[in-house]
Scaffold this motif. Sequence first.
Motif, mmCIF file in Angstrom:
data_model
loop_
_atom_site.group_PDB
_atom_site.id
_atom_site.type_symbol
_atom_site.label_atom_id
_atom_site.label_comp_id
_atom_site.label_asym_id
_atom_site.label_seq_id
_atom_site.Cartn_x
_atom_site.Cartn_y
_atom_site.Cartn_z
ATOM 1 N N GLY A 97 0.788 -1.055 -0.118
ATOM 2 C CA GLY A 97 0.093 0.026 0.142
ATOM 3 C C GLY A 97 0.870 1.278 0.077
ATOM 4 O O GLY A 97 2.080 0.993 0.055
ATOM 5 N N ASP A 98 0.450 2.537 0.310
ATOM 6 C CA ASP A 98 1.033 3.667 0.261
ATOM 7 C C ASP A 98 0.780 4.537 1.644
ATOM 8 O O ASP A 98 -0.261 4.127 2.143
ATOM 9 C CB ASP A 98 0.252 4.422 -0.930
ATOM 10 N N VAL A 99 1.641 5.339 1.767
ATOM 11 C CA VAL A 99 1.608 6.203 2.909
ATOM 12 C C VAL A 99 0.559 7.186 2.524
ATOM 13 O O VAL A 99 0.512 7.638 1.392
ATOM 14 C CB VAL A 99 2.794 6.883 3.171
ATOM 15 N N HIS A 100 -0.441 7.309 3.368
ATOM 16 C CA HIS A 100 -1.414 8.328 3.069
ATOM 17 C C HIS A 100 -0.932 9.721 3.137
ATOM 18 O O HIS A 100 -0.506 10.269 4.162
ATOM 19 C CB HIS A 100 -2.522 8.245 3.888
ATOM 20 N N PRO A 101 -0.950 10.629 2.017
ATOM 21 C CA PRO A 101 -0.482 11.859 2.050
ATOM 22 C C PRO A 101 -1.131 12.853 2.981
ATOM 23 O O PRO A 101 -0.472 13.674 3.917
ATOM 24 C CB PRO A 101 -0.837 12.399 0.372
ATOM 25 N N LEU A 102 -2.349 12.885 3.137
ATOM 26 C CA LEU A 102 -2.993 13.768 4.005
ATOM 27 C C LEU A 102 -2.854 13.492 5.519
ATOM 28 O O LEU A 102 -2.639 14.229 6.257
ATOM 29 C CB LEU A 102 -4.504 13.810 3.669
#
Length: 136
Positions: A97-102
């Motif tokens: 998955g990704d690190v969530h930007p917000l």
Amino acid sequence: VLGPMAAVDASGSDGKGQGVETSVTYYRLEEVAKRNSSKEIWLVIHGRVYDVTRFLNEHPGGEEVLLEQAGADASESFEDVGHSSDAREMLKQYYIGDVHPLLDILDFPHRRRHSLRFLVSLLHVGKQILLRRPCW
Ligand code: HEM
């Protein structure tokens, strides 16, 4: 406390587009940081989260270097080594998955000491906003 964010369809599929349908799971750095033992190792490389637990014994560079970076952002050390394109290709197998930007921005007050990293993550946010459909 906050678990992985719900999967979000990032492809903007409208039912007839040819775009490949993908969904991304978002994690906070805080979540990643907990996976820092040899029982479970996650790494962040360029804003993506990798579960390298089962890769530990297979890493040609040894398990020690992975353990050192466990639960943290390993982008810089990954690049410093000058990993081959094969190595970059291998990353896909461990992508979760990704690190969530917000959500990362919301961590700002806790991250003042890492101001450079914060700026880098701001750049990532800008990139994500430009390249992706909004997902919040
Ligand atoms: C999932 C993440 C990673 C993958 C898939 C990966 C894969 C590989 C592969 C395939 C090699 C063999 C050489 C090459 O093809 O470039 C290698 C070597 C190496 N890796 Fe990684 N690696 C990862 C993460 C890391 C990290 C985070 C570090 C540093 C902290 C690291 C340090 C090294 C070192 C020191 C070598 C040995 C280089 C040499 O002997 O010349 N790797 N890695």
